[in-house]
Design a protein around this motif. Structure first.
Motif, PDB file in Angstrom:
ATOM      1  N   PRO A  84       0.814  -1.228   0.000  1.00  0.00           N
ATOM      2  CA  PRO A  84       0.000   0.000   0.000  1.00  0.00           C
ATOM      3  C   PRO A  84       0.844   1.273   0.000  1.00  0.00           C
ATOM      4  CG  PRO A  84      -0.726  -1.544   1.718  1.00  0.00           C
ATOM      5  CD  PRO A  84       0.620  -2.008   1.249  1.00  0.00           C
ATOM      6  N   VAL A  85       0.343   2.259  -0.720  1.00  0.00           N
ATOM      7  CA  VAL A  85       0.872   3.618  -0.649  1.00  0.00           C
ATOM      8  C   VAL A  85      -0.200   4.468   0.010  1.00  0.00           C
ATOM      9  CG1 VAL A  85       1.772   5.593  -1.925  1.00  0.00           C
ATOM     10  CG2 VAL A  85       2.204   3.266  -2.757  1.00  0.00           C
ATOM     11  N   VAL A  86       0.165   5.168   1.080  1.00  0.00           N
ATOM     12  CA  VAL A  86      -0.801   5.911   1.888  1.00  0.00           C
ATOM     13  C   VAL A  86      -0.547   7.407   1.740  1.00  0.00           C
ATOM     14  CG1 VAL A  86      -1.726   6.288   4.209  1.00  0.00           C
ATOM     15  CG2 VAL A  86      -0.917   4.006   3.532  1.00  0.00           C
ATOM     16  N   VAL A  87      -1.600   8.140   1.402  1.00  0.00           N
ATOM     17  CA  VAL A  87      -1.535   9.596   1.325  1.00  0.00           C
ATOM     18  C   VAL A  87      -1.957  10.163   2.676  1.00  0.00           C
ATOM     19  CG1 VAL A  87      -2.351  11.665   0.131  1.00  0.00           C
ATOM     20  CG2 VAL A  87      -2.132   9.498  -1.127  1.00  0.00           C
ATOM     21  N   LEU A  88      -1.145  11.063   3.222  1.00  0.00           N
ATOM     22  CA  LEU A  88      -1.462  11.704   4.498  1.00  0.00           C
ATOM     23  C   LEU A  88      -2.031  13.089   4.211  1.00  0.00           C
ATOM     24  CD1 LEU A  88       1.722  10.682   6.545  1.00  0.00           C
ATOM     25  CD2 LEU A  88      -0.503   9.524   6.428  1.00  0.00           C
ATOM     26  N   GLU A  89      -3.356  13.217   4.326  1.00  0.00           N
ATOM     27  CA  GLU A  89      -4.051  14.467   4.005  1.00  0.00           C
ATOM     28  C   GLU A  89      -4.183  15.306   5.274  1.00  0.00           C
ATOM     29  OE1 GLU A  89      -7.793  13.375   2.342  1.00  0.00           O
ATOM     30  OE2 GLU A  89      -6.917  12.410   0.570  1.00  0.00           O
TER      31      GLU A  89
END
Length: 313
Positions: A140-145
């Motif tokens: 997984p690649v996780v975007v931290l918004e």
């Protein structure tokens, strides 16, 4: 020396080593020495999926433009790292960069977007491609918004302005979840024969909706436990209004719980039921927030925010 791509696995080897890196990171504005000297790191604090306890992990920070990414590689291990399971259960996380700390919503990318971001990650840290070759799972690649209360205006200087900031964020999150849900259900309908659409929005909707639900729950819990009792002592004339707000909290909390249950599998959720629940929550929440602002803002406007430091004498 640049950080080796095996950072995540190495840092997870022992609790003592992990804590030493965290301590050094916090003491030196994000800089650490030894084998990770020069690494671009963040500290990611998640809430345990089962325990509810706070857990902090040092991770390599990667970028998609101005967006911060982290990768759940576990050095190609067959299972996702614990912090990834935690953020699926509790999407609101705390990010430390060494010079600042902020809350974020952690959103794993899906489908073509995940593939695009993973290619970008591998261009920045080629070792991640080797990790993907070692495992059958899709890393997984996780975007931290970043969660930005009041980002469009000046900083709050009183409690009334802070309340409006939070309420504005809650209203915006409801609208965002509805837009994403409509797009997701439209894609499902276009796929035909009940087949789910290609991955893309399911996890995004789930994470945003859970983050909204967590934010709403925390906000109401803080009001019930701290704000309302203090206002009742100082302003007994607000007693009737506060009783009504407490009763509305119970109703909104019940609807919130029903919505969380629907999110158990957004891919097969009934579109009409999901929309009906979201509309019902939105209607009751909007009326609740409007009434709370009408009743409390005149009093809260007289209370400084942040509160002044206690007199040390």
């Amino acid at each position: 020396m640049a950080a080796p791509p095996c950072l995540e696995s190495t840092l997870s080897t022992t609790t003592d080593f992990n804590q030493n890196v965290i301590t050094e990171f916090r003491a030196n504005e994000g800089r650490v020495g030894g084998p990770f000297e020069g690494a671009d790191l963040v500290l990611l604090t998640t809430t345990g999926a089962r325990s509810g306890a706070q857990h902090t992990a040092p991770l390599v920070r990667l970028y998609d433009g101005d967006r911060t990414l982290v990768v759940a590689s576990a050095a190609g291990a067959p299972q996702h790292p614990a912090w990834y399971h935690n953020l699926l259960a509790h999407p609101t996380v705390t990010v430390e960069t060494g010079t600042e700390q902020y809350q974020a919503v952690a959103v794993p990318a899906e489908g073509a977007e995940r593939d695009r971001l993973f290619a970008l990650v591998c261009a920045q840290q080629p070792g991640y491609a080797d990790y993907q070759e070692r495992t059958d799972r899709v890393i997984p690649v996780v975007v931290l918004e970043r969660v930005a209360y009041g980002a469009d205006g000046p900083p709050a200087t009183d409690l009334a302005a802070k309340l409006v900031e939070i309420h504005t964020w809650l209203r915006g999150q409801v609208a965002r979840v509805r837009e994403e849900a409509d797009a997701h259900f439209a894609a499902r309908a276009a796929a035909g024969d009940g087949a789910p659409p290609a991955p893309g929005l399911g996890l995004q909707i789930r994470q945003h909706c859970l983050a909204f639900c967590e934010g709403l729950h925390f906000h109401h819990t803080a009001e019930d436990g701290h704000l309302f009792p203090d206002l009742e002592r100082r302003h007994p004339e607000l007693g009737e209004a506060i009783d009504r707000l407490r009763a509305e909290h119970v109703t909104v909390e019940r609807i919130r719980g029903e919505l969380v249950e629907l999110l158990a599998d957004i891919g097969t959720a009934d579109p009409e039921r999901f929309r009906d629940e979201l509309d019902r929550l939105s209607t009751e929440l909007t009326a609740h927030l409007d009434y709370e602002e009408e009743q409390l803002i005149p009093v809260l406007a007289t209370i400084p925010f942040p509160p002044p430091a206690a007199d040390a004498s």
